[in-house]
Design a protein around this motif. Structure first.
Motif, short mmCIF file in Angstrom:
data_model
loop_
_atom_site.label_atom_id
_atom_site.label_comp_id
_atom_site.label_asym_id
_atom_site.label_seq_id
_atom_site.Cartn_x
_atom_site.Cartn_y
_atom_site.Cartn_z
N GLN A 50 -24.37 -3.88 -13.84
CA GLN A 50 -24.10 -2.53 -13.36
C GLN A 50 -23.59 -1.67 -14.52
N GLY A 202 -20.24 -3.89 -14.84
CA GLY A 202 -20.05 -4.78 -13.70
C GLY A 202 -21.28 -5.67 -13.54
N GLN A 204 -23.70 -7.85 -10.51
CA GLN A 204 -24.02 -8.21 -9.12
C GLN A 204 -25.02 -9.35 -9.14
N ASP A 224 -19.40 -11.07 -7.74
CA ASP A 224 -19.67 -9.75 -8.29
C ASP A 224 -18.41 -9.15 -8.93
N THR A 225 -18.63 -8.35 -9.94
CA THR A 225 -17.52 -7.61 -10.56
C THR A 225 -17.88 -6.13 -10.59
N LEU A 226 -16.89 -5.29 -10.41
CA LEU A 226 -17.12 -3.86 -10.36
C LEU A 226 -17.15 -3.26 -11.76
N SER A 227 -17.98 -2.26 -11.93
CA SER A 227 -17.98 -1.52 -13.19
C SER A 227 -16.83 -0.52 -13.18
#
Length: 619
Positions: A50, A202, A204, A224-227
């Motif tokens: 992301q 991030g 997904q 998942d990790t957020l941007s």
């Protein structure tokens, strides 16, 4: 016997415990810990990076200059491509077959398992036309990202541009986290503040079937990790002043740099010829870049940072300060306007003191000022004496930020040149004879009037005037006054002091005021006396062996409480007082008053023609 029997049970127990540990660990790995399942199931997963929302760029009045707009890239994972119908695929995308083959070849070279771009900058209508049929082509997928969009047609050289990352960039440690197809700042502020603007990526993980159709998040998005969006930049640039400066120099070659002396903030950064920032974004940006690169007017050339010129008579101010510091002249020192030493370009009153000499820009006077500073009897012969004196002179001159990179928050800044004794040793070394020819002051006297081997940039000249305005110190010029909710970088808060006592600067400023507001001053077209604003400045005419002379003018205002320092270079425009001076005056008026008086707009047209002294009577 019982002892042996007991040992048997102990050994069995140890094996049982070890077995239970391994079974427990295996159960944890295969059932509880999804990361191992994730590793095993990569063939049915998509790992989607992301790209964060790139930071925005504002001017000093919070006017938005650079924003983001959504675009889409068609990516390919070479390993997943199966029986590609190239002709049908090219018809769908409306791309040439040769282009597809080149993209696939480049993708395989980069990585067979990582995505690479095939077609970039697809718009929303483009995406709608192909999305329903893309499932027929395994290995290809759409990746959304944000592209740069510009809300200004100005400031292209400072803003820089963003482009697709190249293989050469990917090899550098700084770009280790980037992937092919991602955008990166290529030049200007976009490049210098890349890490700040980019933010944090991030990731997904999505489940897909054998046809590449998405089946949902893997384990509900557990991995998942957020941007994190990039930080915004708040520039010191005044967008209205910048636009006005570009208008003034339209059709010419040259630069204007304006600085707030107290903070080092760059208010305007004009380089002409120039181009519109939007040209280097979106479809066809590569072709447009090549057209700009091959343009004989060199619109990509960043003149304020990269063009070095002799400063002409503006440099007399620095020479006078050095001589005052060395104690070889005083403010009341008088020298004869001796034309036998060096030619003076116009008739004027006798230079009875430094103020008159600056006002009239007397060449013979400043010839004798530099001679007094360099030739001081520090060695038994004139050659050694000049060598020692010039070394001391150079050290003091460089304390003004000349001959070195200032450290502005942009790349490609040139050092310029303040020649040293070693420079002249090399220049006067005869290779054919293999011997050193000696040199003396007579070989370097052109430095007295800012000519010869000396070279400075427009940014450096503006900074010299900011230093004089501050009576001996400067803060490194910079574009960014705020990052996110914070201020500028630490290096743009530190004061740098010259080798000149602060008490000495007051002796040259009255003469600079007379240049603009005095009767017969060479920079009278920059005067704002009618508004009660005193401008301190200096004109310069730079000799050009390749054509008409270059015009320059540098100033600050108000003289007793400076809020703007400015330097103007206009190539092939003749005398500095008749083109560069009015340009500077109009820019100062625009900044300090917020507008230019209607009757003074006539001067905007005159700047185009350089020497317009015959038109003064019609003003």
């Amino acid at each position: 016997m019982q002892y042996l029997e007991g040992r048997k049970y102990v050994v069995q127990g140890i094996f049982l415990v070890v077995a239970l540990i391994f079974l427990t660990r295996l159960f944890f790995m295969q059932v509880l810990d999804g990361t191992y399942k994730l590793a095993a199931d990569k063939n049915t997963l998509q790992r989607i990076v992301q790209i964060p929302y790139r930071g925005l760029i504002y001017d000093r009045k919070n006017q938005l200059l650079v924003q983001n707009t959504p675009v889409y890239d068609l990516m390919v994972v070479p390993r997943e491509v199966k029986q590609l119908d190239s002709v049908r695929f090219c018809e769908l995308l409306q791309i040439p077959l040769e282009g597809l083959r080149a993209s696939l070849k480049a993708a395989k070279k980069y990585s067979r398992i990582k995505p690479s771009p095939v077609v970039q900058n697809l718009t929303t209508p483009d995406l709608a036309a192909i999305s329903d049929r893309l499932a027929d082509f395994p290995g290809f997928r759409i990746q959304a990202r944000m592209a740069r969009a510009y809300r200004t047609t100005n400031l292209a050289h400072a803003l820089g541009y963003v482009g697709a990352i190249t293989p050469a960039f990917l090899e550098k440690p700084r770009y280790a986290k980037y992937q092919a197809g991602e955008n990166v700042g290529i030049s200007g502020l976009e490049a210098y503040y890349e890490d700040t603007l980019m933010g944090r990526r991030g990731v997904q993980y999505k489940m897909v079937n054998v046809r590449g159709i998405e089946k949902g998040k893997f384990r509900g998005g557990e991995f998942d990790t957020l941007s994190v969006a990039g930080q915004d930049l708040h520039l010191s640039i005044d967008a209205e002043l910048q636009a006005y400066g570009e208008k003034l120099l339209a059709g010419r070659r040259g630069s204007i740099v304006a600085i707030d002396p107290k903070s080092g903030e760059i208010l305007a950064f004009v380089s002409v010829p120039n181009y519109t920032p939007q040209l280097l974004t979106g479809k066809g940006a590569g072709n447009r870049y090549m057209a700009l690169l091959n343009n004989p007017d060199r619109p990509l050339f960043d003149r304020p940072l990269m063009a070095t010129y002799p400063p002409g008579s503006v440099f007399k101010l620095v020479n006078e300060l050095v001589a005052l510091q060395l104690g070889v002249v005083t403010p009341s020192t008088a020298f004869e306007c001796n034309q036998k030493l060096v030619r003076c370009t116009h008739r004027h009153e006798a230079p009875r003191n430094v103020s008159i000499a600056i006002k009239q820009s007397c060449n013979p006077y400043f010839y004798q000022v530099l001679r007094a500073a360099v030739v001081r009897g520090q060695a038994p012969n004139k050659y050694e004496d000049a060598h020692i004196g010039l070394a001391q002179w150079q050290k003091m001159v460089k304390s003004f930020g000349l001959g070195e990179k200032l450290g502005v928050d942009m790349s490609q800044e040139k050092r310029g040149l303040i020649p040293s004794p070693e420079f002249y040793d090399k220049k006067f070394f005869n290779k054919k004879e293999n011997r050193q020819h000696r040199w003396s002051f007579r070989n370097v006297y052109s430095l007295a009037i800012g000519q010869g081997e000396i070279g400075i940039t427009g940014l450096q000249m503006a900074n010299v005037l900011a230093t004089i305005a501050n009576r001996g110190w400067y803060i490194t010029p910079h574009f960014v006054r705020g990052i996110g909710q914070g201020g500028p970088l630490p290096q743009f808060r530190e004061k740098h002091f010259t080798a000149i006592d602060t008490t000495l600067f007051k002796y040259i400023i009255p003469g600079m005021q007379q240049v603009v507001d005095g009767n017969g001053g060479t920079g009278e077209l920059a005067s704002l006396a009618q508004y009660g604003i005193s401008v301190a400045g200096k004109t310069g005419t730079v000799q050009n062996p390749h054509g008409f002379d270059h015009a320059t003018f540098a100033a600050f205002a108000p003289a007793n409480d400076p809020k703007i320092a400015i330097a103007v270079f206009i190539e092939n425009s003749g005398f500095g007082g008749t083109s560069a001076a009015p340009a500077a005056g109009l820019m100062i008026e625009k900044y300090l008053r917020g507008k230019v008086a209607p009757y003074r707009h006539r001067m905007e047209d005159w700047i185009m023609y350089g020497d317009f002294t015959k038109k003064l009577h019609g003003m």
